[in-house]
Design a protein around this motif. Structure first.
Motif, mmCIF file in Angstrom:
data_model
loop_
_atom_site.group_PDB
_atom_site.id
_atom_site.type_symbol
_atom_site.label_atom_id
_atom_site.label_comp_id
_atom_site.label_asym_id
_atom_site.label_seq_id
_atom_site.Cartn_x
_atom_site.Cartn_y
_atom_site.Cartn_z
ATOM 1 N N UNK A 183 0.789 -1.222 0.000
ATOM 2 C CA UNK A 183 0.000 0.000 0.000
ATOM 3 C C UNK A 183 0.828 1.282 0.000
ATOM 4 N N UNK A 184 2.149 1.180 -0.131
ATOM 5 C CA UNK A 184 2.912 2.405 -0.421
ATOM 6 C C UNK A 184 2.584 2.884 -1.829
ATOM 7 N N UNK A 185 1.966 2.018 -2.639
ATOM 8 C CA UNK A 185 1.580 2.371 -4.003
ATOM 9 C C UNK A 185 0.160 2.906 -4.091
ATOM 10 N N UNK A 186 -0.524 3.031 -2.945
ATOM 11 C CA UNK A 186 -1.902 3.505 -2.929
ATOM 12 C C UNK A 186 -1.978 4.906 -3.538
ATOM 13 N N UNK A 187 -2.834 5.074 -4.573
ATOM 14 C CA UNK A 187 -3.000 6.401 -5.192
ATOM 15 C C UNK A 187 -4.104 7.203 -4.516
ATOM 16 N N UNK A 188 -4.644 6.678 -3.417
ATOM 17 C CA UNK A 188 -5.638 7.330 -2.569
ATOM 18 C C UNK A 188 -6.995 7.482 -3.232
ATOM 19 N N UNK A 189 -7.238 6.765 -4.322
ATOM 20 C CA UNK A 189 -8.573 6.731 -4.906
ATOM 21 C C UNK A 189 -9.557 6.185 -3.860
ATOM 22 N N UNK A 190 -10.649 6.899 -3.670
ATOM 23 C CA UNK A 190 -11.635 6.462 -2.684
ATOM 24 C C UNK A 190 -11.331 6.914 -1.269
ATOM 25 N N UNK A 191 -10.287 7.722 -1.096
ATOM 26 C CA UNK A 191 -9.935 8.251 0.229
ATOM 27 C C UNK A 191 -9.965 9.784 0.189
ATOM 28 N N UNK A 192 -11.152 10.365 0.103
ATOM 29 C CA UNK A 192 -11.228 11.835 0.011
ATOM 30 C C UNK A 192 -10.639 12.534 1.235
ATOM 31 N N UNK A 193 -10.669 11.883 2.388
ATOM 32 C CA UNK A 193 -10.096 12.515 3.586
ATOM 33 C C UNK A 193 -8.595 12.734 3.431
ATOM 34 N N UNK A 194 -7.930 11.805 2.735
ATOM 35 C CA UNK A 194 -6.490 11.934 2.525
ATOM 36 C C UNK A 194 -6.161 12.763 1.291
ATOM 37 N N UNK A 195 -7.120 12.947 0.408
ATOM 38 C CA UNK A 195 -6.881 13.727 -0.802
ATOM 39 C C UNK A 195 -7.030 15.225 -0.574
#
Length: 476
Positions: free
Chosen positions: A242-254
């Protein structure tokens, strides 16, 4: 006359045992060695499969005892989690809500060392208190060695039983020395001991104001002892998928946070930081070896309960994160938990039941046959029923995680939440961020990269988890 002397001596012995709350023919209760390593991830030890970490003394606890493979903090933030460990209570019950200065309130906590002290134990707190910057002794300890706030990594100024004492050297070494000395001195007596050793390691160098805020959020160097500065120099640093997570679906982190870069691969934890954390751990491991040696020399090793755990985890770049370990993802909430007690735990066991920070206080109370404090109603459950390898049918299948917004790190300033983790699901309900809640199917997505809260088939799951989360927050 001789008859009178014999009767007098007998009365003195009876009174002495009565004063200690124990009968003359009862065996001595077990010593407690509780070791808390700051920010230690569950996967940073040799015994948990780390590819290059050398932690032979810590691993010995697992090899001669039990390793809990599903151990968690219910509050992934330093001060609240430390209070959970000491009281066996949830954050909403013990009242240490965040990392701001809660010195005054922390003097009132109903802790398990206080209960042990009242039942005849010789108790010591050595290390980082970190529930406020106040370094003065809290109730429940015969020996007090602590630091203001976060303390420093080298040459610490410590409050030693009320006196400000300057020390030279690496803070971990200084704390190790005090801990071994306490055990050695106690080993010569008859009273059982309770040592609570709370390391500054593996925490970075941070300078706090009196209110608990950070003077320089970027001053976060991890500082190992000089002898360990080149350790693991060429070791390849492990990274989770998950270091490759592009944060899709995580608006709190975006969200865009003024003055901060967007989360991504560039905002994660550097290889140097990972290695320096392991280098700091090397001195902690040496200290564990010193405690083993002190107990063995005193002839008390087989009767000692040794517990090693952490307050919460740390980010190695998962989801682009580094220092904001307050969030509910696995890397923050999973912790190591090792317990060694030869008379009740067979060597080399592992257990998969969910164990929480709030379980350790009731576990120690039961094992030491101490009376709980009148006001110390605990939320956790004793882990003793798990020591045989099985789990009771009614053992927990879910637990609540909570974080209350504080003022230290801007990115998580408005990210307070309540979350529930079951064996399959994790549901995160943000308190101040509308439309940003998250749901993860941990069976299909153990790295939490796909938020499925918006998918129609999961509406019933969200409703069910929401009710269970509310129920977990109501009672004890």
């Amino acid at each position: 006359m001789q008859s009178f002397i014999r009767v007098f001596v007998a009365l003195v012995v009876v009174v002495a045992y009565a004063a200690n709350g124990r009968a003359a023919d009862e065996p001595r209760r077990p010593d407690i060695i509780f070791i808390l390593v700051d920010d230690l991830r569950w996967d940073e030890l040799g015994c948990t499969g780390h590819p290059f970490a050398k932690t032979p003394n810590i691993d010995r606890i697992a090899q001669e005892g039990m390793r809990f493979r599903n151990a968690f903090t219910s509050a992934p933030l330093c001060s609240p989690s430390r209070a959970c460990l000491l009281t066996g209570q949830h954050v909403s019950h013990h009242g240490i809500l965040d990392n701001t200065n809660r010195s005054e309130h922390s003097h009132k906590l109903q802790t398990f060392p206080l209960a042990l002290q009242k039942s005849g134990y010789d108790t010591a707190y050595i290390g980082k208190w970190h529930m406020g910057n106040d370094d003065s002794a809290r109730p429940g300890y015969d020996r007090w060695v602590s630091m203001k706030g976060q303390g420093t990594s080298f040459d610490p100024l410590l409050n030693v039983d009320g006196q400000q004492v300057e020390h030279e050297g690496h803070t971990t070494d200084v704390l190790n020395r005090y801990a071994a000395e306490f055990v050695s001195a106690g080993g010569e007596g008859t009273k059982p001991m309770c040592l609570y050793l709370a390391h500054k390691a593996l925490h970075p160098e941070l300078i706090q104001r009196d209110d608990g805020s950070i003077t320089d959020p970027d001053a976060k160097d991890f500082m190992p002892a000089k002898r360990h500065e080149k350790l693991y120099e060429n070791a390849a640093v492990p990274r989770r998928l998950n270091v490759l997570d592009d944060l899709t679906g995580k608006p709190a982190l975006q969200r865009r946070i003024e003055g901060l870069p967007r989360l991504g691969s560039a905002t994660g934890t550097s290889d140097k930081t990972v290695r320096d954390r392991q280098r700091m751990l090397a001195a902690v491991d040496e200290g564990v070896g010193q405690l083993f040696a002190a107990l063995e020399k005193a002839g008390r090793l087989d009767d000692a309960i040794i517990i090693l755990t952490s307050d919460h985890g740390y980010w190695y770049g998962e989801h682009g994160l580094s220092v904001e370990r307050r969030l509910a993802y696995e890397e923050a909430i999973r912790i190591p938990l090792l317990i060694r007690f030869p008379s009740k735990i067979a060597a080399g066991q592992t257990h998969d039941a969910m164990a929480l920070t709030i379980d350790l206080a009731p576990t120690v109370i039961e094992l030491t046959e101490s009376d709980p404090l009148p006001k110390a109603r605990m939320d956790g459950r004793s882990l003793v029923p798990l020591f045989g390898g099985e789990a009771p049918n009614d053992w927990r299948k879910a637990f609540r995680i909570e974080y209350n917004t504080d003022t230290v790190f801007p990115r998580v300033l408005t990210m307070g939440y309540r979350a529930i983790r079951t064996e399959r699901w994790k549901y995160i309900r943000y308190l101040d961020l509308d439309g940003m809640d998250e749901l993860y199917d941990l069976r299909e997505d153990p790295y939490e990269m796909r938020n499925v809260i918006g998918e129609a088939p999961n509406a019933e799951t969200v409703a069910k988890l929401g009710k269970e989360l509310d129920a977990l927050g109501e009672g004890r």
